[in-house]
Motif scaffolding. Structure first.
Motif, PDB file in Angstrom:
ATOM      1  N   PRO A  19     -24.382  21.555  26.313  1.00  0.00           N
ATOM      2  CA  PRO A  19     -23.895  20.346  26.106  1.00  0.00           C
ATOM      3  C   PRO A  19     -24.565  19.146  26.661  1.00  0.00           C
ATOM      4  N   LEU A  20     -24.416  17.966  26.130  1.00  0.00           N
ATOM      5  CA  LEU A  20     -25.003  16.731  26.750  1.00  0.00           C
ATOM      6  C   LEU A  20     -24.021  16.562  27.905  1.00  0.00           C
ATOM      7  N   GLN A  21     -24.706  16.369  29.292  1.00  0.00           N
ATOM      8  CA  GLN A  21     -23.962  15.926  30.461  1.00  0.00           C
ATOM      9  C   GLN A  21     -23.365  14.425  30.497  1.00  0.00           C
ATOM     10  N   VAL A  22     -24.283  13.733  29.657  1.00  0.00           N
ATOM     11  CA  VAL A  22     -23.659  12.294  29.366  1.00  0.00           C
ATOM     12  C   VAL A  22     -23.769  11.861  28.040  1.00  0.00           C
ATOM     13  N   THR A  23     -22.939  11.224  27.439  1.00  0.00           N
ATOM     14  CA  THR A  23     -22.716  10.608  26.433  1.00  0.00           C
ATOM     15  C   THR A  23     -22.027   9.019  26.301  1.00  0.00           C
ATOM     16  N   ALA A  24     -21.797   8.648  25.040  1.00  0.00           N
ATOM     17  CA  ALA A  24     -21.404   7.154  25.197  1.00  0.00           C
ATOM     18  C   ALA A  24     -20.470   7.041  24.137  1.00  0.00           C
ATOM     19  N   THR A  25     -19.455   6.133  24.041  1.00  0.00           N
ATOM     20  CA  THR A  25     -18.674   5.702  22.857  1.00  0.00           C
ATOM     21  C   THR A  25     -19.529   4.698  22.066  1.00  0.00           C
ATOM     22  N   ALA A  26     -18.883   4.513  20.840  1.00  0.00           N
ATOM     23  CA  ALA A  26     -19.602   3.609  19.959  1.00  0.00           C
ATOM     24  C   ALA A  26     -19.726   2.164  20.610  1.00  0.00           C
ATOM     25  N   ALA A  27     -18.374   1.839  21.194  1.00  0.00           N
ATOM     26  CA  ALA A  27     -18.517   0.443  21.908  1.00  0.00           C
ATOM     27  C   ALA A  27     -19.385   0.237  22.921  1.00  0.00           C
ATOM     28  N   ALA A  28     -19.678   1.228  23.824  1.00  0.00           N
ATOM     29  CA  ALA A  28     -20.735   1.381  24.774  1.00  0.00           C
ATOM     30  C   ALA A  28     -22.154   1.365  24.040  1.00  0.00           C
ATOM     31  N   LEU A  29     -22.306   2.297  23.169  1.00  0.00           N
ATOM     32  CA  LEU A  29     -23.756   1.937  22.363  1.00  0.00           C
ATOM     33  C   LEU A  29     -23.913   0.659  21.785  1.00  0.00           C
ATOM     34  N   SER A  30     -22.986  -0.058  21.265  1.00  0.00           N
ATOM     35  CA  SER A  30     -23.080  -1.597  20.888  1.00  0.00           C
ATOM     36  C   SER A  30     -23.384  -2.297  21.944  1.00  0.00           C
ATOM     37  N   TYR A  85     -19.850  16.967  42.534  1.00  0.00           N
ATOM     38  CA  TYR A  85     -18.318  16.608  42.322  1.00  0.00           C
ATOM     39  C   TYR A  85     -18.213  16.660  40.680  1.00  0.00           C
ATOM     40  N   TRP A  86     -19.152  16.066  39.919  1.00  0.00           N
ATOM     41  CA  TRP A  86     -18.860  15.882  38.646  1.00  0.00           C
ATOM     42  C   TRP A  86     -19.706  16.840  37.723  1.00  0.00           C
ATOM     43  N   LYS A  87     -20.353  17.895  38.353  1.00  0.00           N
ATOM     44  CA  LYS A  87     -21.233  18.742  37.548  1.00  0.00           C
ATOM     45  C   LYS A  87     -20.373  19.492  36.394  1.00  0.00           C
ATOM     46  N   HIS A  88     -19.148  19.724  36.678  1.00  0.00           N
ATOM     47  CA  HIS A  88     -18.586  20.758  35.669  1.00  0.00           C
ATOM     48  C   HIS A  88     -17.808  19.677  34.491  1.00  0.00           C
ATOM     49  N   THR A  89     -18.264  18.265  34.433  1.00  0.00           N
ATOM     50  CA  THR A  89     -17.605  17.532  33.635  1.00  0.00           C
ATOM     51  C   THR A  89     -18.711  16.879  32.545  1.00  0.00           C
ATOM     52  N   GLN A  90     -18.467  16.585  31.462  1.00  0.00           N
ATOM     53  CA  GLN A  90     -19.158  15.607  30.756  1.00  0.00           C
ATOM     54  C   GLN A  90     -18.767  14.024  31.027  1.00  0.00           C
ATOM     55  N   ILE A  91     -19.697  13.342  31.405  1.00  0.00           N
ATOM     56  CA  ILE A  91     -19.539  12.019  31.731  1.00  0.00           C
ATOM     57  C   ILE A  91     -19.727  10.985  30.304  1.00  0.00           C
ATOM     58  N   ILE A  92     -18.617  10.410  30.004  1.00  0.00           N
ATOM     59  CA  ILE A  92     -18.532   9.880  28.779  1.00  0.00           C
ATOM     60  C   ILE A  92     -18.638   8.008  29.129  1.00  0.00           C
ATOM     61  N   LEU A  93     -19.653   7.452  28.750  1.00  0.00           N
ATOM     62  CA  LEU A  93     -19.839   5.912  29.017  1.00  0.00           C
ATOM     63  C   LEU A  93     -18.837   5.363  27.972  1.00  0.00           C
ATOM     64  N   ASP A  94     -18.145   4.395  28.629  1.00  0.00           N
ATOM     65  CA  ASP A  94     -17.313   3.307  27.754  1.00  0.00           C
ATOM     66  C   ASP A  94     -17.354   1.974  28.078  1.00  0.00           C
ATOM     67  N   VAL A  95     -16.654   1.351  27.478  1.00  0.00           N
ATOM     68  CA  VAL A  95     -16.564  -0.368  27.636  1.00  0.00           C
ATOM     69  C   VAL A  95     -15.166  -0.584  27.667  1.00  0.00           C
ATOM     70  N   VAL A  96     -14.713  -1.411  28.700  1.00  0.00           N
ATOM     71  CA  VAL A  96     -13.322  -2.019  28.860  1.00  0.00           C
ATOM     72  C   VAL A  96     -13.494  -3.442  28.982  1.00  0.00           C
ATOM     73  N   PRO A  97     -12.499  -4.253  28.633  1.00  0.00           N
ATOM     74  CA  PRO A  97     -12.455  -5.666  29.037  1.00  0.00           C
ATOM     75  C   PRO A  97     -12.422  -5.863  30.455  1.00  0.00           C
ATOM     76  N   GLY A  98     -12.941  -6.697  31.139  1.00  0.00           N
ATOM     77  CA  GLY A  98     -12.951  -6.916  32.583  1.00  0.00           C
ATOM     78  C   GLY A  98     -14.444  -7.622  33.100  1.00  0.00           C
ATOM     79  N   ARG A  99     -14.348  -7.911  34.216  1.00  0.00           N
ATOM     80  CA  ARG A  99     -15.356  -7.982  35.141  1.00  0.00           C
ATOM     81  C   ARG A  99     -16.177  -7.051  35.713  1.00  0.00           C
TER      82      ARG A  99
END
Length: 131
Positions: free
Chosen positions: A9-20, A80-94
């Motif tokens: 599996p990919l260890q890091v992926t991204a949402t459509a908002a993050a890719l945009s 700490y995170w090696k057993h999880t897939q990281i999903i890059l996302d975007v949220v409003p804010g600074r």
């Protein structure tokens, strides 16, 4: 007898908002990269830099790429995170004051999901994780 195999599996992926947002940042700044450390405050958020502006070293792990941008994580944090897939996302804010998305009025955020047992085996077999 057929043995089912699980793709690595990919260890890091991204949402459509993050890719945009990655596409917009790349158009404005050229090639970019990400780094997530285990520090407090901004250091616990994924930071986006022009490619090569943040120097990586032996204490950083390349998880993969998102939208063509390399994504690194500090080795201690990776443990700490090696057993999880990281999903890059975007949220409003600074975001972090040094991260490229700061002026956009949004910030990158990591979400995660725990890998299945079969995915863990596939990652171990591929040499991507130990333990």
């Amino acid at each position: 007898m057929t043995i089912a195999t699980t793709a690595v599996p990919l260890q890091v992926t991204a949402t459509a908002a993050a890719l945009s947002l990655i596409d917009r940042l790349r158009a404005a700044h050229g090639d970019i990269m990400f780094h997530q450390s285990g520090g407090c405050c901004d250091g616990s958020s994924p930071m986006c830099y022009p490619l090569g502006e943040f120097l990586t070293g032996d204490q950083d792990v390349l998880l993969g790429t998102v939208g063509g941008a390399p994504f690194y994580i500090g080795r201690a944090q990776f443990e700490y995170w090696k057993h999880t897939q990281i999903i890059l996302d975007v949220v409003p804010g600074r975001g972090g004051m040094f991260s490229l998305e700061g002026p956009e009025g949004v910030r990158f955020l990591t979400r995660s999901r725990v890998f299945t047992d079969d995915e863990i085996v596939a990652l171990r077999t591929a040499g991507r994780i130990t333990g």
